[in-house]
Design a protein around this motif. Sequence first.
Motif, short mmCIF file in Angstrom:
data_model
loop_
_atom_site.label_atom_id
_atom_site.label_comp_id
_atom_site.label_asym_id
_atom_site.label_seq_id
_atom_site.Cartn_x
_atom_site.Cartn_y
_atom_site.Cartn_z
N ALA B 55 0.84 -1.13 0.22
CA ALA B 55 0.07 -0.09 0.01
C ALA B 55 0.77 1.18 0.03
CB ALA B 55 -0.99 -0.11 1.22
N SER B 56 0.34 2.28 -0.65
CA SER B 56 1.23 3.64 -0.68
C SER B 56 0.68 4.83 0.41
CB SER B 56 1.20 4.11 -2.28
OG SER B 56 0.00 4.14 -2.63
N GLU B 57 -0.60 4.60 0.47
CA GLU B 57 -1.09 5.57 1.25
C GLU B 57 -2.29 5.11 2.11
OE1 GLU B 57 -3.18 9.03 -0.51
OE2 GLU B 57 -2.77 10.33 1.17
N ILE B 58 -2.39 5.53 3.29
CA ILE B 58 -3.44 5.03 4.33
C ILE B 58 -4.21 6.12 4.61
CG2 ILE B 58 -4.03 3.85 6.33
CD1 ILE B 58 -1.30 2.41 6.31
N VAL B 59 -5.48 6.06 4.58
CA VAL B 59 -6.29 7.64 4.82
C VAL B 59 -7.46 6.86 5.80
CG1 VAL B 59 -7.90 9.12 4.15
CG2 VAL B 59 -6.14 8.42 2.62
N ALA B 60 -7.31 7.42 6.92
CA ALA B 60 -8.09 7.12 8.27
C ALA B 60 -9.48 7.98 8.11
CB ALA B 60 -7.40 6.93 9.50
N VAL B 61 -10.44 7.45 8.55
CA VAL B 61 -11.86 8.10 8.35
C VAL B 61 -12.56 7.98 9.38
CG1 VAL B 61 -13.99 8.80 7.20
CG2 VAL B 61 -11.98 7.77 5.93
N SER B 62 -13.05 9.01 10.32
CA SER B 62 -14.05 8.74 11.29
C SER B 62 -15.20 9.67 11.21
CB SER B 62 -13.34 8.90 12.44
OG SER B 62 -13.96 8.84 13.70
N VAL B 63 -16.38 9.04 11.50
CA VAL B 63 -17.85 9.73 11.48
C VAL B 63 -18.20 10.15 12.96
CG1 VAL B 63 -20.34 9.82 10.75
CG2 VAL B 63 -18.37 8.58 9.23
N GLY B 64 -18.37 11.44 13.30
CA GLY B 64 -18.75 11.86 14.50
C GLY B 64 -18.38 13.20 14.91
N PRO B 65 -18.59 13.60 16.25
CA PRO B 65 -18.23 14.87 16.71
C PRO B 65 -16.76 15.15 16.69
CG PRO B 65 -18.93 13.55 18.32
CD PRO B 65 -19.07 12.79 17.45
N ALA B 66 -16.46 16.34 17.09
CA ALA B 66 -14.95 16.67 17.03
C ALA B 66 -14.03 15.84 17.90
CB ALA B 66 -14.82 18.15 17.39
N ALA B 67 -14.82 15.26 19.11
CA ALA B 67 -13.94 14.28 19.91
C ALA B 67 -13.35 13.11 19.28
CB ALA B 67 -14.87 13.78 21.12
N CYS B 68 -13.89 12.68 18.13
CA CYS B 68 -13.34 11.55 17.25
C CYS B 68 -12.13 11.83 16.79
CB CYS B 68 -14.50 10.95 16.59
SG CYS B 68 -14.97 11.64 15.01
N GLN B 69 -11.53 12.97 16.71
CA GLN B 69 -10.31 13.35 16.18
C GLN B 69 -9.38 12.74 17.15
OE1 GLN B 69 -9.42 17.60 15.37
NE2 GLN B 69 -11.43 17.95 14.36
N GLU B 70 -9.42 12.73 18.10
CA GLU B 70 -8.51 11.82 19.24
C GLU B 70 -8.26 10.43 18.50
OE1 GLU B 70 -10.18 11.96 23.20
OE2 GLU B 70 -8.76 10.41 23.75
N GLN B 71 -9.32 9.87 18.06
CA GLN B 71 -9.15 8.26 17.67
C GLN B 71 -8.14 8.64 16.47
OE1 GLN B 71 -11.67 9.07 19.96
NE2 GLN B 71 -10.63 7.83 21.30
N LEU B 72 -8.86 9.63 15.43
CA LEU B 72 -7.95 9.71 14.08
C LEU B 72 -6.49 9.81 14.60
CD1 LEU B 72 -10.65 11.64 12.06
CD2 LEU B 72 -9.77 9.49 11.72
N ARG B 73 -6.14 10.75 15.58
CA ARG B 73 -4.84 10.94 16.07
C ARG B 73 -4.30 9.62 16.18
NH1 ARG B 73 -3.12 15.36 13.22
NH2 ARG B 73 -4.53 16.97 13.76
N THR B 74 -4.78 8.63 17.01
CA THR B 74 -4.17 7.29 17.28
C THR B 74 -4.11 6.58 16.14
OG1 THR B 74 -5.52 7.56 19.20
CG2 THR B 74 -4.70 5.36 18.63
N ALA B 75 -4.80 6.62 15.01
CA ALA B 75 -4.62 6.05 13.76
C ALA B 75 -3.63 6.59 13.03
CB ALA B 75 -6.04 6.10 13.07
N LEU B 76 -3.27 7.91 13.19
CA LEU B 76 -2.10 8.30 12.55
C LEU B 76 -0.80 8.14 13.34
CD1 LEU B 76 -3.56 12.26 11.91
CD2 LEU B 76 -3.33 10.19 10.31
N ALA B 77 -1.09 8.06 14.45
CA ALA B 77 -0.08 7.58 15.17
C ALA B 77 0.64 6.06 15.14
CB ALA B 77 0.06 7.62 16.86
N LEU B 78 -0.32 5.32 14.78
CA LEU B 78 -0.19 3.86 14.38
C LEU B 78 0.27 3.64 12.97
CD1 LEU B 78 -3.33 2.27 16.17
CD2 LEU B 78 -0.91 2.18 16.84
N GLY B 79 0.24 4.68 12.05
CA GLY B 79 0.70 4.35 10.76
C GLY B 79 0.10 5.29 9.74
#
Lengths: 549, 249
Positions: B55-79
């Motif tokens: 894979a060349s690029e991984i895009v993480a998507v979350s649906v929900g209020p602003a608080a779910c940016q925290e989980q997106l950041r976790t996904a970004l930290a994981l790679g």
Amino acid sequence: MREAMEFDVVIVGAGPAGLSAACRLMQLANEQGRPLEVCVVEKGSEVGAHILSGAVFESRALEELFPDWRERGAPLHTPVSADEVYLLKDAERALKLPDALLPKSLHNAGNHIVSLGNLVRWLGEQAEALGVQVFPGFAVAEVLHDENGRVKGVVTGDMGVAADGSHKDGFMPGMELHARYTLFAEGCRGHLGKQLVERFGLAGDTDPQHYGLGIKELWDIEPSRHRPGLVIHGAGWPLDKDSGGGFFLYHAENHQVVVGLIVDLNYANPWLSPFDEFQRLKHHPVLKQYLEGGKRVSYGARAIAKGGFNALPEMAFPGGLLLGCDAGTLNVAKIKGSHTAMKSGLLAAETVFAALLEELPDSAWAPRWKAAFEASWLHEELYRSRNFGPALHRLGPLAGGAFNVVEQNVFAGRLPFTLHDREADHARLRPAAECPPIVYPKPDGVLGFDRLGSVFLSNTNHEEDQPCHLRLADPAIPIGRNLPLYAEPAQRYCPAGVYEVLEEEQGGPRLQINAQNCLHCKTCDIKDPAQNIVWTTPEGGGGPNYPNM
Amino acid sequence: MKVLVTVKRVIDYNVKVRVKPDQSDVDLANVKMAMNPFCEIAVEAAVRLKEAGLASEIVAVSVGPAACQEQLRTALALGADRGIQIDSGEAPDPLGVAKLLAAVVAAEKPDLVILGKQSIDGDNNQTGQMLAALLDWPQATFASALALEAGRLRVTREIDGGLQSLELNLPAIVTTDLRLNEPRYASLPNIMKAKKKPLEVKSPVELGVTLKAHTRLLKVEAPAERQGGIKVGSVSELVEKLKSEAKVI
């Protein structure tokens, strides 16, 4: 080979002290337009997850840190509306003490009933917004020293280590966090703070630290019984006259009350179980009138350092400071430690920031810290309450209480002498054979509960396959010495049922350590009569997940 | 190859779920939230594909209020490489989520979408399947093994009778089961780097999706407290109690 990251300041523990220090450092850096790298490492799964306190909160230090805390939405929602203090005489009777007979330090007008966990969550958000790197889920395992012994940072624990020490699939080695200053704000009996006090001889000739174990529950109660802002304190039953402690019941917001018991850990009778004392306490009419018909929603426990001024070690050491309850800045006369912990963080930030700017050596910085501390209201407050705890320990609750009323109300803590309390809490335990066994009532499942059902409500968990974080210096002591002499008190003082003595059909009794249940209260590290249990950090993210505590 | 992974913010699995006193919903006030464990597995699967050079690029998507940016950041930290938060307010029901994701897919044009098989809060197990239907893409749900060979995806699925092996053409949808992998820990340097990775916020309107509630939450009740067990003296007593008290035989 471990990787390393460089910071100006590393702070261990995201509690009131650590986060206040972090926020103030960044405020100063931002004001002066100086880049500053500050990181806070927290072993809980999120900021606030391990925070547990009463709490009636005095906002003095918060005002200094964020004068606009109201606009920023700090969760101080319930001003104290009334203070009541009771002496429980037995399971039914109580004496309500008139205001005039109370030490002034126990008056709470102007204070707020808060969830310290939620206040700390808010502080964490402020810190991040100011530019602090906050890392929850990482336990700090070790202190790093340079070749001269100066503290140069810390190491986070390895993640993904199996119980047998082998590396699991997702193994991630710990990371070195280097800093010019390292601030330790682990809370009471921090496992690194303990090492630093020893290594640098910080305790000097102070009194030994004294501790209490606080056990707390959060209840939803019937709205008709709810009196927002009512603060109730009391002492007496069910603790006997030789065991110190006191209870609290605060009416918070949303038809909730918090109720708890603090048992002084210098109790002598090894049959005493703080958990069971608390469970039966709730049946007293003074408490039951509010709890009856309600539902318990959360449970937790934490030791507090209550030795105060006389037990306060030197807080500065080469390369850093001990802050808040890690040093022991709680004001026992007020039964409050949050504002003092925060103030210690503010003072630390101010002196450390100045030292960074001026590039001071430790020999010049440490005296500045000391001068700033001694000129602060924190020092004044602790000095004036220095006799409160020792008076209760030495003179008993009645004479000691009377002394405290006179000292605090008439002399405002300025009497020209100091009472001491020189015996360590663990050394006060007497052999089981010399003490009357205590029979506790079976929990009724309505007001009183058992340990395991309680621990369940703390949402505590630890990755199962990891080395046991409760280490025995000598594995033979629990069964070989503690059991015959003290009936192994760990079974009773642990509020989470971590320690069990199991009778095996072959081979006799055996100590089982259910480390997964641990609430990180540190009582075992404090009260073990042989000082044989060493609390170390489990894998980061483990431990309780307290909501609203 | 571009991979899209979905990430949902849910109540942490360690937390004892509590119903609000007025029974209107589960109480989430100041409760520890975390990335849905099946989503963590999805992120890990995507990161492994990237580490394997597939894979060349991984895009993480979350649906929900602003608080779910925290989980997106976790996904970004994981790679994951970048994140998209779809600011939908409180989480819509699965069809709404699937429609939003379909719109993201139309814009991003990934070759593979990896989702958790279900989230541990609603336990609906619908979003992946609905997304496959909306896109008319092949799907492999409950994946316990995943391999990419010569542009074709081989997926092992856990089904009641055993294991099923599928081969799919790309683009495709995969939903993850528990045994697909053991997610890694996010390291401190990666958590710091994640704070600097791009994270876009999009509204349903920008994506051209009108959300409609298909379900209504009437009431939430805690399950009945479990009664304590008893010890019986004999088999006949057990049979008797099963007949007369438990009424199961």
